[in-house]
Design a protein around this motif. Structure first.
Motif, PDB file in Angstrom:
ATOM      1  N   TYR A   1     -53.141  -4.766 -59.630  1.00  0.00           N
ATOM      2  CA  TYR A   1     -53.177  -5.976 -58.806  1.00  0.00           C
ATOM      3  C   TYR A   1     -51.836  -6.707 -58.858  1.00  0.00           C
TER       4      TYR A   1
ATOM      5  N   HIS B   1     -49.062 -20.179 -51.439  1.00  0.00           N
ATOM      6  CA  HIS B   1     -48.931 -19.105 -50.456  1.00  0.00           C
ATOM      7  C   HIS B   1     -50.329 -18.702 -49.999  1.00  0.00           C
ATOM      8  N   LEU B   2     -50.405 -18.240 -48.760  1.00  0.00           N
ATOM      9  CA  LEU B   2     -51.715 -17.874 -48.204  1.00  0.00           C
ATOM     10  C   LEU B   2     -52.358 -16.710 -48.949  1.00  0.00           C
ATOM     11  N   TRP B   3     -51.555 -15.883 -49.589  1.00  0.00           N
ATOM     12  CA  TRP B   3     -52.122 -14.747 -50.312  1.00  0.00           C
ATOM     13  C   TRP B   3     -52.702 -15.133 -51.662  1.00  0.00           C
ATOM     14  N   PHE B   4     -52.358 -16.297 -52.145  1.00  0.00           N
ATOM     15  CA  PHE B   4     -52.846 -16.722 -53.457  1.00  0.00           C
ATOM     16  C   PHE B   4     -54.210 -17.390 -53.286  1.00  0.00           C
TER      17      PHE B   4
ATOM     18  N   GLY C   1     -45.856  -7.084 -52.412  1.00  0.00           N
ATOM     19  CA  GLY C   1     -46.142  -7.817 -51.183  1.00  0.00           C
ATOM     20  C   GLY C   1     -45.241  -9.030 -51.009  1.00  0.00           C
ATOM     21  N   MET C   2     -44.894  -9.641 -52.093  1.00  0.00           N
ATOM     22  CA  MET C   2     -44.035 -10.816 -52.026  1.00  0.00           C
ATOM     23  C   MET C   2     -42.630 -10.483 -51.512  1.00  0.00           C
TER      24      MET C   2
ATOM     25  N   GLU D   1     -49.137  -4.925 -56.908  1.00  0.00           N
ATOM     26  CA  GLU D   1     -49.316  -5.097 -55.464  1.00  0.00           C
ATOM     27  C   GLU D   1     -48.855  -6.483 -54.996  1.00  0.00           C
ATOM     28  N   VAL D   2     -49.154  -7.492 -55.787  1.00  0.00           N
ATOM     29  CA  VAL D   2     -48.710  -8.841 -55.419  1.00  0.00           C
ATOM     30  C   VAL D   2     -47.180  -8.908 -55.410  1.00  0.00           C
TER      31      VAL D   2
ATOM     32  N   GLN E   1     -42.189 -11.214 -47.824  1.00  0.00           N
ATOM     33  CA  GLN E   1     -42.477 -12.563 -47.346  1.00  0.00           C
ATOM     34  C   GLN E   1     -41.195 -13.379 -47.155  1.00  0.00           C
TER      35      GLN E   1
END
Length: 322
Positions: free
Chosen positions: A284, A259-262, A291-292, A287-288, A295
């Motif tokens: 952290y 994923h682009l966030w990783f 955010g997921m 938040e991840v 998606q």
């Protein structure tokens, strides 16, 4: 003699003489005598006495070989393709040791299959985490994402065999069944999973419950680690864990995900440094995970929709692992 009588006699003689000399007078033939048929009646001659014959014994036929009826000619029986095995256009059908499934055409050029024997390390108490019973392992080849720790694998384990090696598995089965029955999208603590890794389950994102052909399970995005490190494309994976309806088998998948966030490499030190990152690591992760939730499935590589369809297609027959 009287003159009148004498005269009549003379006339008669005269007429008789004339009759003998007339040429045209018909000659009357005397008819031949009728033939006679002699009929002789012959009395039947009696036959001499005959000997009374006993009925002859039938001549036995030579022994014949007993012939078995010929079997009917072999015919090829084509079983109808069951509805569950009708893969969509984006998927290809696969069979591995009797396990039927569909796998993504776009993300794979085939698969390998292995029947891996039981692994039980010598000694050790408690049992080693990497011990496992006989299992079926399916590896997708040509998979688009590589991972340092996980291969694109689907594994089938017999539950009883696993419990015989590791008593902890019994508690795991109870916890997993409770989770699947609850459908909880925000479970506290780790989601039960096999195989067992010598690391902690760092996050649980994109949780979704799926039914496969003869069971149910849960999929989620996760990463295991032994230290506070970022979620990375070389460590994160799509995880699926499920149980067949009869409770006989685990269905497990570890499919690398990107994923682009990783970050690409989780071992590269964050800009703020390891110490600062460790201090707010729990924030952290929260938040991840949050955010997921926003998606879409196609924001991941591979598309989660294709991986979900693969897991939903599995049929694990009874006794597939002796």
């Amino acid at each position: 003699m009287k003159p009148r009588l004498y005269f009549l006699v003379l006339v008669a003689l005269f007429l008789a003489t004339l009759a003998c000399n007339i040429p045209w007078a018909p000659v009357l033939e005397t008819p031949p005598p009728e033939p006679t048929v002699a009929i002789t009646v012959v009395e039947p001659t009696p036959l001499p006495p005959t000997e009374t014959l006993e009925p002859a014994e039938p001549t036995p036929l030579p022994p014949t070989e007993t012939l078995e009826p010929e079997p009917p000619p072999a015919t090829l029986t084509v079983e109808p393709t069951p509805e569950f095995f009708a893969c969509s256009q984006e998927m290809l059908p696969g069979i591995a040791f009797g396990v039927e499934f569909c796998y993504p055409k776009v993300y794979s050029n085939g698969f390998s299959q292995s029947l891996i024997p039981e692994f039980r390390p010598e000694g050790g108490d408690p049992p080693a985490m990497d011990s496992h019973p006989d299992m079926i392992e399916i590896i997708l080849t040509g998979y688009p994402v590589s991972n340092v720790y996980h291969r694109p694998a689907v594994r089938i384990y017999p539950v009883q065999g696993y419990m015989a090696l590791n008593p902890y598995i019994q508690n795991m089965v109870i916890e997993l069944q409770a989770l699947l029955n609850s459908g909880d999208l925000h479970p506290t603590g780790s989601i039960p999973f096999v195989p067992i890794f010598n690391a902690a389950q760092m996050m649980r994102a994109q949780i979704k419950y799926l039914d496969f052909q003869n069971g149910k399970g849960v999929r989620f995005i996760t990463q295991y680690g032994q230290a506070a490190v970022p979620i990375s494309n070389d460590s994160a994976f799509y995880a699926f864990i499920g149980l067949t309806d009869d409770g006989a088998y685990f269905l497990s998948a570890t499919m690398p995900i990107a994923h682009l966030w990783f970050v690409d490499d989780g071992l590269i030190e964050p800009a703020e440094g390891w110490s600062a990152f460790s201090e707010y690591f729990e924030i952290y992760i929260a938040e991840v995970e949050a955010g997921m939730l926003t998606q879409p499935a196609d924001a991941f590589t591979p598309d989660l929709t294709h991986l979900d369809a693969m897991m939903e297609s599995f049929l694990i027959p009874p006794g597939v692992i002796p």
